[in-house]
Design a protein around this motif. Sequence first.
Motif, PDB file in Angstrom:
ATOM      1  N   ASP A 103       7.771   1.663  -1.681  1.00 37.35           N
ATOM      2  CA  ASP A 103       9.006   2.420  -1.525  1.00 37.35           C
ATOM      3  C   ASP A 103       9.743   2.355  -2.855  1.00 37.35           C
ATOM      4  OD1 ASP A 103      11.373   3.531  -0.894  1.00 37.35           O
ATOM      5  OD2 ASP A 103      11.714   2.351   0.932  1.00 37.35           O
TER       6      ASP A 103
ATOM      7  N   ARG B 114       0.837  -1.203   0.000  1.00 45.24           N
ATOM      8  CA  ARG B 114       0.000   0.000   0.000  1.00 45.24           C
ATOM      9  C   ARG B 114       0.866   1.246   0.000  1.00 45.24           C
ATOM     10  NH1 ARG B 114      -4.917  -0.997   4.105  1.00 45.24           N
ATOM     11  NH2 ARG B 114      -5.755  -2.782   2.988  1.00 45.24           N
ATOM     12  N   THR B 115       2.037   1.132   0.600  1.00 43.86           N
ATOM     13  CA  THR B 115       2.940   2.275   0.639  1.00 43.86           C
ATOM     14  C   THR B 115       4.252   1.872  -0.034  1.00 43.86           C
ATOM     15  OG1 THR B 115       3.593   1.493   2.810  1.00 43.86           O
ATOM     16  CG2 THR B 115       2.060   3.360   2.733  1.00 43.86           C
TER      17      THR B 115
END
Lengths: 344, 144
Positions: free
Chosen positions: A77, A74-75
């Motif tokens: 990098d 979801r996040t």
Amino acid sequence: MVNPKEIRDYAAGLLEQGRVKSVIGYRRGTAGCFAEPCTLTEPGEAGSLVWDPTCLNNLALYLVKDRKQQAASRTPDRRPIGIVAKGCDSRAVAVLLQENYFKREEVVVIGVSCEGTGVVDPRKLKNSLKGRSALKVEFGGGESIRITTRAGESELPAREVLADRCLECREATPKLHDVLFGESLAERGYDAPFRAVKAAEATSGEARWATWQHHFDRCLRCFACRSVCPLCYCPECVVDSTSFVITPQTSAEEKANRIRWCERSANTAESALYHLTRAIHLAGRCVDCGECERVCPVNIPLRLLNTKLEMEAFEQFDYQAGRDYDRPALISSFRDEDPNSFIR
Amino acid sequence: MSDPSQEPQKFEPRIVAFLCKWCSSAGSDLAGVSRLQYSPNATPITIPCSGSVSPLYILSAFNKGADGVLVSGCHPGDCHYMEGNYLARRKLYLVKELLQFVGLEPDRFRMSWVSAAEGAKFAQVVDGFVKDIRTLGPQNRLRR
């Protein structure tokens, strides 16, 4: 010779400056003297990096794994990743770039040259030590490997213990790199590329089938070759349809009519279909890192199938995977002078 | 008189023919409407272009019991989609080499260029293929 300290310092520098989120490299493993892949995220950990002939793995695989992880995260990098790459690893990165799997600026390739040697074949090493176990395996300079056992240190000609793929290596120095450690040697006194394939081709068709039937028959369908291959990155493999979801509403007819290209049962014909399909899917992409052959629990010479197609690509179409990464892929391009005489 | 059901069945080659819909498929049609007599052993499968033949089709046909696989497309330069047959040529060359490398008889897989006007050539290609397969006998190597 490559000094591992240089690699460590460079990796630590990358992490300190925040140029990369992590560095994929090798560290001392727990399985005897062999190195294992590792991911470093702190500059302080860089001291554990090693570089010696036991660094067998193709680390490009972990770039692919990271990519898949980021895609599901979801996040995500998106910062670049550093990777320690031998000649073959760097070719794999090059093919991944050619296929737009990630962008050039998303990877920092720390090239290490195998120079006059390469990585050892654990089976050959075991045989040459006659039951003793190696405590340390190092580059001996030139074309030799220094092996330390409990009985002391000895130097072996590299030819005796090197993996087959390294004997036939066409580019021991990474061509695609951001920084390169070690010298680039033009001449290595080992086998000509494609030697094993040419030897296999010299036998009759009957003999070849007898050999391959024997090999396909032994295949366990463990799919280790597929899991370890940095270029087998399809989310769903053609041989297992994981996207066919069976719910209580799925009718018997739907189940019966679903397309089965290849069954999962481990019999000769199905395994042949699996291995041939895999070879074709890797045509013009296989960088000959030999990982499939190394991880095979029943020692099927899988490299032969792939190098056969690489040989055809090179000889008939003047194409080398990993070298021609700025060109269109092998099977999505053509030339007017491609072989035509086999067509009626 | 002997009972026909007791006689051993004669081997009839089963050939899967992938025919491009713009040329070879029309060529096979022409062979039909011209009333040419040729072997009925080929099962035609019409495809949009020879370039759309996935190597998996060929491997799968052998796996499911084909004695021979024929891929037929337009002559170089005549592709309806400009370059499909050139791509097919390169791809299927690799398939042919790979099949030979693992020891399948080279005659089991064949490729031909047959245009829509070449009904006679299509009949000749199929006849020749069937004749070669007959001498080879059934294909048991890749059959499941």
